[in-house]
Design a protein around this motif. Sequence first.
Motif, PDB file in Angstrom:
ATOM      1  N   VAL A   1     -13.577  -3.964 -16.291  1.00 20.65           N
ATOM      2  CA  VAL A   1     -12.254  -4.197 -16.477  1.00 20.65           C
ATOM      3  C   VAL A   1     -12.181  -5.346 -15.484  1.00 20.65           C
ATOM      4  CG1 VAL A   1     -10.056  -3.415 -15.879  1.00 20.65           C
ATOM      5  CG2 VAL A   1     -11.630  -1.811 -16.560  1.00 20.65           C
ATOM      6  N   LEU A   2     -11.693  -6.577 -15.999  1.00 16.88           N
ATOM      7  CA  LEU A   2     -11.645  -7.700 -15.336  1.00 16.88           C
ATOM      8  C   LEU A   2     -10.177  -7.595 -14.351  1.00 16.88           C
ATOM      9  CD1 LEU A   2     -11.858 -10.313 -18.091  1.00 16.88           C
ATOM     10  CD2 LEU A   2     -13.261  -9.775 -16.250  1.00 16.88           C
ATOM     11  N   LEU A   3     -10.207  -8.459 -13.174  1.00 12.26           N
ATOM     12  CA  LEU A   3      -8.966  -8.519 -12.331  1.00 12.26           C
ATOM     13  C   LEU A   3      -7.866  -8.717 -13.342  1.00 12.26           C
ATOM     14  CD1 LEU A   3      -7.788  -8.548  -9.569  1.00 12.26           C
ATOM     15  CD2 LEU A   3      -8.502 -10.674  -9.316  1.00 12.26           C
ATOM     16  N   GLY A   4      -6.693  -8.066 -13.144  1.00 10.99           N
ATOM     17  CA  GLY A   4      -5.417  -8.372 -13.967  1.00 10.99           C
ATOM     18  C   GLY A   4      -5.439  -7.462 -15.210  1.00 10.99           C
ATOM     19  N   GLY A   5      -6.573  -6.812 -15.643  1.00 10.35           N
ATOM     20  CA  GLY A   5      -6.864  -5.923 -16.689  1.00 10.35           C
ATOM     21  C   GLY A   5      -6.257  -4.749 -16.695  1.00 10.35           C
ATOM     22  N   ARG A   6      -6.308  -3.850 -17.823  1.00 13.08           N
ATOM     23  CA  ARG A   6      -5.926  -2.693 -17.735  1.00 13.08           C
ATOM     24  C   ARG A   6      -6.822  -1.565 -18.111  1.00 13.08           C
ATOM     25  NH1 ARG A   6      -0.537  -2.276 -17.720  1.00 13.08           N
ATOM     26  NH2 ARG A   6      -0.505  -0.315 -18.872  1.00 13.08           N
ATOM     27  N   ILE A   7      -6.590  -0.504 -17.417  1.00 17.53           N
ATOM     28  CA  ILE A   7      -7.296   0.816 -17.589  1.00 17.53           C
ATOM     29  C   ILE A   7      -6.494   1.712 -17.788  1.00 17.53           C
ATOM     30  CG2 ILE A   7      -7.740   1.325 -15.103  1.00 17.53           C
ATOM     31  CD1 ILE A   7     -10.620   2.120 -17.384  1.00 17.53           C
ATOM     32  N   ASP A   8      -6.331   2.257 -18.952  1.00 17.83           N
ATOM     33  CA  ASP A   8      -5.420   3.324 -19.368  1.00 17.83           C
ATOM     34  C   ASP A   8      -4.007   2.639 -19.201  1.00 17.83           C
ATOM     35  OD1 ASP A   8      -7.494   4.944 -20.224  1.00 17.83           O
ATOM     36  OD2 ASP A   8      -7.280   6.062 -18.363  1.00 17.83           O
ATOM     37  N   ASP A   9      -3.135   3.494 -18.340  1.00 17.12           N
ATOM     38  CA  ASP A   9      -1.722   2.863 -18.131  1.00 17.12           C
ATOM     39  C   ASP A   9      -1.686   2.217 -16.636  1.00 17.12           C
ATOM     40  OD1 ASP A   9      -1.981   5.164 -16.626  1.00 17.12           O
ATOM     41  OD2 ASP A   9      -0.136   5.712 -16.775  1.00 17.12           O
ATOM     42  N   ALA A  10      -2.901   1.754 -16.051  1.00 16.54           N
ATOM     43  CA  ALA A  10      -2.815   1.096 -14.753  1.00 16.54           C
ATOM     44  C   ALA A  10      -3.339  -0.391 -15.010  1.00 16.54           C
ATOM     45  CB  ALA A  10      -3.659   1.795 -13.853  1.00 16.54           C
ATOM     46  N   THR A  11      -2.953  -1.263 -14.024  1.00 19.05           N
ATOM     47  CA  THR A  11      -3.429  -2.509 -14.109  1.00 19.05           C
ATOM     48  C   THR A  11      -4.167  -2.980 -12.744  1.00 19.05           C
ATOM     49  OG1 THR A  11      -1.345  -3.243 -15.275  1.00 19.05           O
ATOM     50  CG2 THR A  11      -2.698  -5.045 -14.148  1.00 19.05           C
ATOM     51  N   VAL A  12      -5.336  -3.556 -12.968  1.00 15.22           N
ATOM     52  CA  VAL A  12      -6.267  -3.844 -11.832  1.00 15.22           C
ATOM     53  C   VAL A  12      -5.566  -4.849 -11.132  1.00 15.22           C
ATOM     54  CG1 VAL A  12      -8.599  -4.604 -11.087  1.00 15.22           C
ATOM     55  CG2 VAL A  12      -8.423  -2.781 -13.007  1.00 15.22           C
ATOM     56  N   VAL A  13      -4.910  -4.664  -9.889  1.00 14.57           N
ATOM     57  CA  VAL A  13      -4.277  -6.013  -9.374  1.00 14.57           C
ATOM     58  C   VAL A  13      -5.254  -6.526  -7.949  1.00 14.57           C
ATOM     59  CG1 VAL A  13      -2.123  -4.880  -9.626  1.00 14.57           C
ATOM     60  CG2 VAL A  13      -3.260  -4.243  -7.792  1.00 14.57           C
ATOM     61  N   ALA A  14      -6.045  -5.765  -7.573  1.00 11.52           N
ATOM     62  CA  ALA A  14      -7.297  -6.351  -6.623  1.00 11.52           C
ATOM     63  C   ALA A  14      -8.492  -5.829  -6.766  1.00 11.52           C
ATOM     64  CB  ALA A  14      -6.670  -6.037  -5.134  1.00 11.52           C
ATOM     65  N   ILE A  15      -9.628  -6.532  -6.475  1.00 10.36           N
ATOM     66  CA  ILE A  15     -10.768  -5.993  -6.473  1.00 10.36           C
ATOM     67  C   ILE A  15     -11.691  -6.435  -5.310  1.00 10.36           C
ATOM     68  CG2 ILE A  15     -13.271  -6.215  -7.615  1.00 10.36           C
ATOM     69  CD1 ILE A  15     -11.871  -6.593 -10.297  1.00 10.36           C
ATOM     70  N   THR A  16     -12.286  -5.797  -4.292  1.00  9.19           N
ATOM     71  CA  THR A  16     -12.763  -6.048  -3.204  1.00  9.19           C
ATOM     72  C   THR A  16     -14.276  -5.447  -3.193  1.00  9.19           C
ATOM     73  OG1 THR A  16     -11.906  -4.138  -1.971  1.00  9.19           O
ATOM     74  CG2 THR A  16     -10.455  -6.241  -2.048  1.00  9.19           C
TER      75      THR A  16
ATOM     76  N   VAL B   1     -11.116  -0.890  -5.624  1.00  9.40           N
ATOM     77  CA  VAL B   1     -10.349  -1.514  -6.622  1.00  9.40           C
ATOM     78  C   VAL B   1      -8.890  -1.228  -6.156  1.00  9.40           C
ATOM     79  CG1 VAL B   1      -9.668  -1.666  -8.935  1.00  9.40           C
ATOM     80  CG2 VAL B   1     -12.028  -2.102  -8.150  1.00  9.40           C
ATOM     81  N   THR B   2      -7.927  -1.910  -6.381  1.00  7.07           N
ATOM     82  CA  THR B   2      -6.332  -1.521  -6.246  1.00  7.07           C
ATOM     83  C   THR B   2      -5.922  -1.424  -7.684  1.00  7.07           C
ATOM     84  OG1 THR B   2      -6.323  -2.295  -4.242  1.00  7.07           O
ATOM     85  CG2 THR B   2      -4.292  -1.740  -5.268  1.00  7.07           C
ATOM     86  N   LEU B   3      -5.197  -0.219  -8.055  1.00 10.96           N
ATOM     87  CA  LEU B   3      -4.653  -0.119  -9.366  1.00 10.96           C
ATOM     88  C   LEU B   3      -3.129   0.166  -9.350  1.00 10.96           C
ATOM     89  CD1 LEU B   3      -6.824   2.530 -11.207  1.00 10.96           C
ATOM     90  CD2 LEU B   3      -7.032   0.110 -11.255  1.00 10.96           C
ATOM     91  N   ARG B   4      -2.214  -0.551 -10.126  1.00  9.43           N
ATOM     92  CA  ARG B   4      -1.127  -0.402  -9.906  1.00  9.43           C
ATOM     93  C   ARG B   4      -0.385   0.441 -11.419  1.00  9.43           C
ATOM     94  NH1 ARG B   4       1.634  -5.417  -8.455  1.00  9.43           N
ATOM     95  NH2 ARG B   4       1.257  -4.523  -6.130  1.00  9.43           N
ATOM     96  N   ARG B   5       0.353   1.226 -11.249  1.00 12.31           N
ATOM     97  CA  ARG B   5       1.014   1.963 -12.378  1.00 12.31           C
ATOM     98  C   ARG B   5       2.614   2.029 -12.002  1.00 12.31           C
ATOM     99  NH1 ARG B   5      -3.128   5.798 -11.516  1.00 12.31           N
ATOM    100  NH2 ARG B   5      -4.429   5.754 -13.309  1.00 12.31           N
ATOM    101  N   GLY B   6       3.319   1.166 -12.572  1.00  8.05           N
ATOM    102  CA  GLY B   6       4.695   0.789 -12.281  1.00  8.05           C
ATOM    103  C   GLY B   6       5.067   0.187 -10.767  1.00  8.05           C
ATOM    104  N   GLU B   7       5.412   1.250 -10.096  1.00 12.23           N
ATOM    105  CA  GLU B   7       5.786   0.836  -8.731  1.00 12.23           C
ATOM    106  C   GLU B   7       4.663   1.530  -7.726  1.00 12.23           C
ATOM    107  OE1 GLU B   7       8.121  -1.242  -7.241  1.00 12.23           O
ATOM    108  OE2 GLU B   7       8.410  -1.860  -9.646  1.00 12.23           O
ATOM    109  N   ARG B   8       3.800   2.234  -8.193  1.00 10.97           N
ATOM    110  CA  ARG B   8       2.888   3.042  -7.577  1.00 10.97           C
ATOM    111  C   ARG B   8       1.539   2.488  -7.394  1.00 10.97           C
ATOM    112  NH1 ARG B   8       2.073   8.535  -9.758  1.00 10.97           N
ATOM    113  NH2 ARG B   8       0.524   8.390  -8.400  1.00 10.97           N
ATOM    114  N   THR B   9       0.878   2.340  -6.286  1.00 15.40           N
ATOM    115  CA  THR B   9      -0.595   1.896  -6.255  1.00 15.40           C
ATOM    116  C   THR B   9      -1.590   3.002  -6.157  1.00 15.40           C
ATOM    117  OG1 THR B   9      -0.356   1.268  -4.037  1.00 15.40           O
ATOM    118  CG2 THR B   9       0.221  -0.439  -5.649  1.00 15.40           C
TER     119      THR B   9
END
Length: 120
Positions: free
Chosen positions: A77-92, A96-104
């Motif tokens: 998954v690339l930065l900004g890509g999606r895994i199921d219903d979550a978006t990858v918002v940060a990769i260190t 990795v930080t995923l965001r689902r709506g308002e939850r991270t």
Amino acid sequence: MAERLTGARVLCVLTAVATSPAAAAQAGLPDPTRPPAASADEATPPAATRDGRLGHRLQSVLISPERKLAVIDGRTVLLGGRIDDATVVAITETGVTLRRGERTEVLPLNAGVQKKAIQP
């Protein structure tokens, strides 16, 4: 004068090389490029989170000047890509930080590794 190698001589040379102590010593070395063996927790399905969704497992990250990507549950998954219903918002380097709506959700890279201090 040079002798021609016959099939039998080639077989003898290859057998000698393959059974030499150096070849035997190298056979026991692990391949550093091989992915780690499946652990016991990989054979079991991921644990459900409080809301019943399945948790994800971060397996690897790749960070370069051109791109950032992560391997999550065997999928790249690339930065900004999606895994199921979550978006990858940060990769260190450590997670990795995923965001689902308002939850991270933060996925640590080495979740099962316990660090211990080395005693001199």
